[in-house]
Design a protein around this motif. Structure first.
Motif, PDB file in Angstrom:
ATOM      1  N   ASP A   1       0.854  -1.204   0.000  1.00 45.57           N
ATOM      2  CA  ASP A   1       0.000   0.000   0.000  1.00 45.57           C
ATOM      3  C   ASP A   1       0.886   1.249   0.000  1.00 45.57           C
TER       4      ASP A   1
ATOM      5  N   THR B   1      -3.281   3.965   0.908  1.00 45.95           N
ATOM      6  CA  THR B   1      -2.930   4.711   2.117  1.00 45.95           C
ATOM      7  C   THR B   1      -4.031   5.694   2.524  1.00 45.95           C
TER       8      THR B   1
ATOM      9  N   LYS C   1      -1.301   1.181   6.310  1.00 47.88           N
ATOM     10  CA  LYS C   1      -0.871   2.565   6.545  1.00 47.88           C
ATOM     11  C   LYS C   1      -2.056   3.519   6.680  1.00 47.88           C
ATOM     12  N   ALA C   2      -3.151   3.228   6.000  1.00 44.90           N
ATOM     13  CA  ALA C   2      -4.332   4.098   6.075  1.00 44.90           C
ATOM     14  C   ALA C   2      -4.833   4.226   7.507  1.00 44.90           C
TER      15      ALA C   2
ATOM     16  N   ALA D   1      -0.810   4.945  10.104  1.00 49.36           N
ATOM     17  CA  ALA D   1       0.202   5.984   9.846  1.00 49.36           C
ATOM     18  C   ALA D   1       0.354   6.904  11.057  1.00 49.36           C
TER      19      ALA D   1
END
Length: 217
Positions: free
Chosen positions: A138, A168, A188-189, A192
């Motif tokens: 991703d 993301t 990561k979405a 993060a």
């Protein structure tokens, strides 16, 4: 609980890290945000001993939230940590052997389905799910178009559930849902900014509740 069972559900992929307490807190926070079907716990660069320690702490956190804990990597670690399943990151042969050995006691699925032919070969060994995408893949806001196309084709003709990797941007979950996929995986979405993880999970669930297509019952 929302009517999540009738639409695409969220799968989380925990990012890498050596600080176990930080990872545990990050995971606990995300799971407080709402419905999560399962969490994939990859080995990344941890040695087997470290991975065992991490899995033994993280698996119960996932299970207490009502989600399935899928260990990616060492099957012995998965067994000792009492995980719900194994996410196979290797090829077709490894997937087939793992299914033969652990089904139906554990959930077994995997990916590396880079095209339709490979996806159908994977389907022949009857995994519990097929994964379109690659852990760590991703890298753009949107889901990879090839993964979306494969998921749409697969969902229209094969009963084995599929998980499609999002991008993301949390909103990429909707594009994944619109393929007909049963699950969208986000890494990561969601993670993060760990402090925002519960809010992102809640927002993704709200988005899917509102706009994701419903499955026929």
């Amino acid at each position: 609980m929302s009517d999540a069972e009738t639409r695409c559900r969220l799968v989380l992929i925990l990012p890498e890290g050596e600080d176990l307490s930080a990872r545990a807190a990050m995971l606990e926070g995300a799971l407080k945000g709402g419905d999560v079907a399962s969490v994939i716990l990859p080995q990344y660069g941890l040695d087997d001993g470290q991975f065992q320690k991490h899995a033994e702490t993280l698996v119960p956190i996932v299970q207490q939230a009502g989600a399935a804990a899928l260990v990616a990597g060492d099957t012995r670690v998965a067994g000792r940590a009492k995980a719900d399943g194994i996410h196979v990151t290797g090829g077709l042969e490894e997937l087939g052997e793992t299914i033969e050995k652990f089904t139906p006691k554990l959930i077994v699925g995997g990916g590396n389905a880079t095209d339709r032919h490979r996806a159908l070969e994977i389907g022949e060994v009857q995994p519990d799910y097929i994964f379109f995408g690659k852990i760590g893949g991703d890298i753009k806001p949107e889901a990879h178009p090839k993964n979306l196309a494969l998921a749409e084709w697969w969902a229209s003709m094969v009963e084995i559930p599929c998980i499609v990797l999002g991008g993301t941007d949390p909103h990429s979950a909707l594009a994944a849902a619109e393929t007909g996929a049963e699950f969208v995986a986000l890494d990561k979405a969601v993670f993060a900014d760990p402090a925002q993880a519960p809010h992102v999970v809640a927002a993704v669930n709200a988005l899917l509740d509102e706009k994701a297509p419903r499955f026929e019952q």
